[in-house]
Design an enzyme around this catalytic site. Structure first.
Site, PDB file in Angstrom:
ATOM      1  CE  LYS A 122      -4.179  -1.658   1.697  1.00 44.31           C
ATOM      2  NZ  LYS A 122      -5.201  -1.477   2.884  1.00 44.31           N
ATOM      3  CE  LYS A 206      -6.086  -7.849  -2.111  1.00 46.69           C
ATOM      4  NZ  LYS A 206      -6.146  -7.587  -0.541  1.00 46.69           N
ATOM      5  CE  LYS A 209     -13.480  -2.814   0.027  1.00 48.90           C
ATOM      6  NZ  LYS A 209     -13.118  -2.466   1.393  1.00 48.90           N
TER       7      LYS A 209
HETATM    8  P1  TYM Z   1     -11.154  -5.267   3.620  1.00 48.92           P
HETATM    9  O1  TYM Z   1     -12.149  -4.258   3.885  1.00 48.92           O
HETATM   10  O2  TYM Z   1      -9.945  -5.071   2.652  1.00 48.92           O
HETATM   11  O3  TYM Z   1     -11.837  -6.798   3.158  1.00 48.92           O
HETATM   12  C1  TYM Z   1     -12.996  -7.024   3.930  1.00 48.92           C
HETATM   13  C2  TYM Z   1     -12.914  -8.574   3.645  1.00 48.92           C
HETATM   14  O4  TYM Z   1     -12.976  -9.152   2.381  1.00 48.92           O
HETATM   15  C3  TYM Z   1     -11.868 -10.043   2.219  1.00 48.92           C
HETATM   16  N1  TYM Z   1     -11.423 -10.160   1.074  1.00 48.92           N
HETATM   17  C4  TYM Z   1     -11.397 -11.165  -0.189  1.00 48.92           C
HETATM   18  N2  TYM Z   1     -11.568 -12.106   0.127  1.00 48.92           N
HETATM   19  C5  TYM Z   1     -11.417 -12.831  -0.781  1.00 48.92           C
HETATM   20  N3  TYM Z   1     -11.017 -12.628  -2.175  1.00 48.92           N
HETATM   21  C6  TYM Z   1     -10.605 -11.280  -2.401  1.00 48.92           C
HETATM   22  N4  TYM Z   1     -10.116 -10.973  -3.389  1.00 48.92           N
HETATM   23  C7  TYM Z   1     -10.757 -10.489  -1.189  1.00 48.92           C
HETATM   24  N5  TYM Z   1     -10.492  -9.163  -1.271  1.00 48.92           N
HETATM   25  C8  TYM Z   1     -10.841  -8.901   0.173  1.00 48.92           C
HETATM   26  C9  TYM Z   1     -10.701  -9.553   3.138  1.00 48.92           C
HETATM   27  O5  TYM Z   1      -9.916 -10.663   3.503  1.00 48.92           O
HETATM   28  C10 TYM Z   1     -11.580  -9.146   4.451  1.00 48.92           C
HETATM   29  O6  TYM Z   1     -11.933 -10.323   5.162  1.00 48.92           O
HETATM   30  N6  TYM Z   1      -8.089  -5.167   7.492  1.00 48.92           N
HETATM   31  C11 TYM Z   1      -9.354  -5.742   6.935  1.00 48.92           C
HETATM   32  C12 TYM Z   1     -10.567  -5.152   7.887  1.00 48.92           C
HETATM   33  C13 TYM Z   1     -10.292  -5.177   9.363  1.00 48.92           C
HETATM   34  C14 TYM Z   1     -10.476  -6.533  10.032  1.00 48.92           C
HETATM   35  C15 TYM Z   1     -10.426  -6.108  11.461  1.00 48.92           C
HETATM   36  C16 TYM Z   1     -10.917  -7.939   9.667  1.00 48.92           C
HETATM   37  C17 TYM Z   1      -9.979  -4.514  10.305  1.00 48.92           C
HETATM   38  N7  TYM Z   1      -9.885  -4.924  11.369  1.00 48.92           N
HETATM   39  C18 TYM Z   1     -10.406  -7.277  12.316  1.00 48.92           C
HETATM   40  C19 TYM Z   1     -11.141  -8.877  10.536  1.00 48.92           C
HETATM   41  C20 TYM Z   1     -10.818  -8.604  12.003  1.00 48.92           C
HETATM   42  C21 TYM Z   1      -9.435  -5.026   5.663  1.00 48.92           C
HETATM   43  O7  TYM Z   1      -8.879  -4.234   5.205  1.00 48.92           O
HETATM   44  O8  TYM Z   1     -10.401  -5.890   5.026  1.00 48.92           O
END
Ligand code: TYM
Length: 346
Positions: A122, A206, A209
Site C-alpha cells: 500500500k 487479487k 477495490k
Molecule cells: P477489507 O475491507 O479489505 O476486506 C474485507 C474482507 O474481504 C476479504 N477480501 C477478500 N476475500 C477473498 N478474495 C478477495 N479478493 C478479497 N478481497 C478482500 C478480506 O480478507 C476481508 O476479510 N483489514 C481488514 C478489515 C479489518 C478486520 C479487522 C478484519 C480491520 N480490523 C479485524 C477482521 C478483523 C480489511 O482491510 O478488509
C-alpha cells in the site's frame, strides 16, 4: 515472530470481523467474508464492524465517510445478517478499539511490523509519505479482535499475516503482564472456496477495490448486464476446462472462474468440473454469469432497499455499538489494570 506457548484461554467463543468503508464492495469481499459471517451468526455471539478508523489510514473525504459506513452496514444486512443476532457497528463508535490499540503499539515490536507485506504494497515507493496509521494498521486490527477476546475471525486470505500478528501480540501481552490465558489465540477462519478471489483481468492479482480497472471486479452494486459483460470480458486461456481440478494448476484465470462458480454454488471445483469439464469458456462463461446474477441480484436489491432508510441503518449501528461496548469496555478496563494505569476514574 515470537513463539511462546500460551496457556489455554478458557473464555467464551466469539466471532469478530470487519470491512473497510473505502470503496464499493466486490465479489471477493462477499465470498471471502460476508457470506461466511452469515453462517456463523447462528453459532456464536458475532461482532461485525465497519472499519472506519482503518479507512482513514489513507485519505477519505469527510463528506462521504459516514455514508460509506452506512453502505457497508447495508451490505451486511443485505447479505443476510440479522442485527438482533450479530452486533453491527462502526469501529470509531466503540472507544475500546483506539484505547487498546495504544497499549498494543507498546507491545508489538517494530521488527514485526516491518515484515507486513500489506504496508509494503500500500505504501509503494513512497513509504516516508505514508501515514503512521497505515504502518500501525495491523496493531489496530489486533485491538479490534482482542477487545472482544474474539476466538474466530472469518477473513479472506489477504488478512492471514495480520491474524498471525494478532496472535503474537496476544501471546506477548499475556506473557509481559503475567496474565496467562488472558487473551485467546484467535483462529483465522480463512478456509473455504472464496478465500482468495482473483481479478477478472489477471489471475495472478487479487480482486481488489483499489484496482484501477472496474472490469477486474464484480461490484455488489453492479446490475445484471454489467455482471454479464465483465464475465464475458474476463481473461481466459484458449483451452477447454479440464476434467480434473488438479489440471487447473498453471491456469490461474480458469482456476479463478471455476473457483468463483464453486463458491457461489456452494460446491467444490471438482464438482464444477464434473459438470463443465471438457467444455470451452464460450459455454462456461454464460453459465457463470447467470449464476452470479442470480446470486448477487437479491443482495444488491436488498442493499438498495436498506440504503433507502438511513434512519433504520443508524439505529442498527447505534444499537450494535452499545452491545459491542458492553463486551469490550470491561476487557479494556482489565487491560488497564494489568498494565498498571492509575485505577481511579477521571
Ligand atoms: P477489507 O475491507 O479489505 O476486506 C474485507 C474482507 O474481504 C476479504 N477480501 C477478500 N476475500 C477473498 N478474495 C478477495 N479478493 C478479497 N478481497 C478482500 C478480506 O480478507 C476481508 O476479510 N483489514 C481488514 C478489515 C479489518 C478486520 C479487522 C478484519 C480491520 N480490523 C479485524 C477482521 C478483523 C480489511 O482491510 O478488509
Amino acid at each position: 515472530m515470537t513463539d511462546q506457548p500460551t496457556p489455554a484461554y478458557a473464555g467464551p467463543e466469539r466471532v469478530l470481523s470487519g470491512v473497510q468503508p473505502s470503496g464499493a464492495l466486490h465479489l471477493g469481499n462477499y465470498l471471502g467474508a460476508l457470506k461466511k459471517f452469515v453462517a456463523l451468526q447462528d453459532q456464536f455471539p458475532t461482532f461485525l464492524f465497519v472499519a472506519d478508523m482503518h479507512a482513514i489510514t489513507v485519505w477519505q473525504d469527510p463528506a462521504l465517510l459516514a455514508d460509506q459506513t452506512r453502505e457497508i452496514a447495508a451490505a451486511y444486512l443485505a447479505a443476510g445478517l440479522d442485527p438482533k443476532k450479530a452486533a453491527i457497528f462502526p469501529q470509531s463508535a466503540v472507544r475500546a478499539h483506539a484505547e487498546l490499540a495504544w497499549v498494543f503499539n507498546c507491545v508489538a515490536r517494530l521488527g514485526w511490523l516491518d515484515r507486513m507485506t500489506q504496508f509494503k504494497e500500500k505504501s509503494g515507493k513512497h513509504k516516508e509519505r505514508s501515514s503512521i496509521g497505515l504502518y500501525t494498521y495491523p496493531v489496530l486490527q489486533a485491538a479490534d479482535i482482542l477487545a472482544y477476546k474474539a476466538t474466530r475471525v472469518p477473513v479472506g486470505e489477504d488478512q492471514k499475516q495480520h491474524l498471525e500478528l494478532t496472535r503474537d501480540i496476544a501471546a506477548k501481552f499475556n506473557n509481559d503482564f503475567n496474565a496467562p490465558g488472558f487473551f485467546p489465540q484467535p483462529d483465522p477462519m480463512i478456509q473455504g472456496p472464496g478465500a482468495r478471489i482473483m481479478s477478472l483481468r489477471d489471475g495472478s492479482a487479487k480482486m481488489s477495490k483499489s484496482d484501477p480497472s472496474d472490469l477486474s471486479r464484480i461490484n455488489l452494486t453492479d446490475d445484471a448486464d454489467t455482471i454479464a459483460k465483465k464475465i464475458k470480458k474476463a481473461t481466459t486461456d484458449p483451452n477447454p476446462l479440464p476434467e480434473d481440478a488438479a489440471d487447473l494448476d498453471g491456469r490461474p484465470e480458469a482456476k479463478n472462474l471455476v473457483g468463483i462458480y464453486g463458491a457461489l454454488a456452494g460446491i467444490s471445483s471438482a464438482e464444477v468440473l464434473k459438470q463443465f469439464g471438457g467444455q470451452g469458456f464460450g459455454a462456461f462463461k454464460p453459465a457463470l454469469a447467470d449464476l452470479a446474477v442470480e446470486s448477487l441480484a437479491p443482495v444488491s436489491d436488498a442493499m438498495r432497499r436498506f440504503l433507502g432508510d438511513k434512519a433504520e441503518i443508524d439505529k442498527v449501528l447505534a444499537d450494535g455499538a452499545g452491545r459491542a461496548s458492553e463486551i469490550a469496555e470491561p476487557v479494556v478496563a482489565e487491560v488497564k489494570r494489568l498494565v498498571g494505569f492509575w485505577p481511579g476514574r477521571a
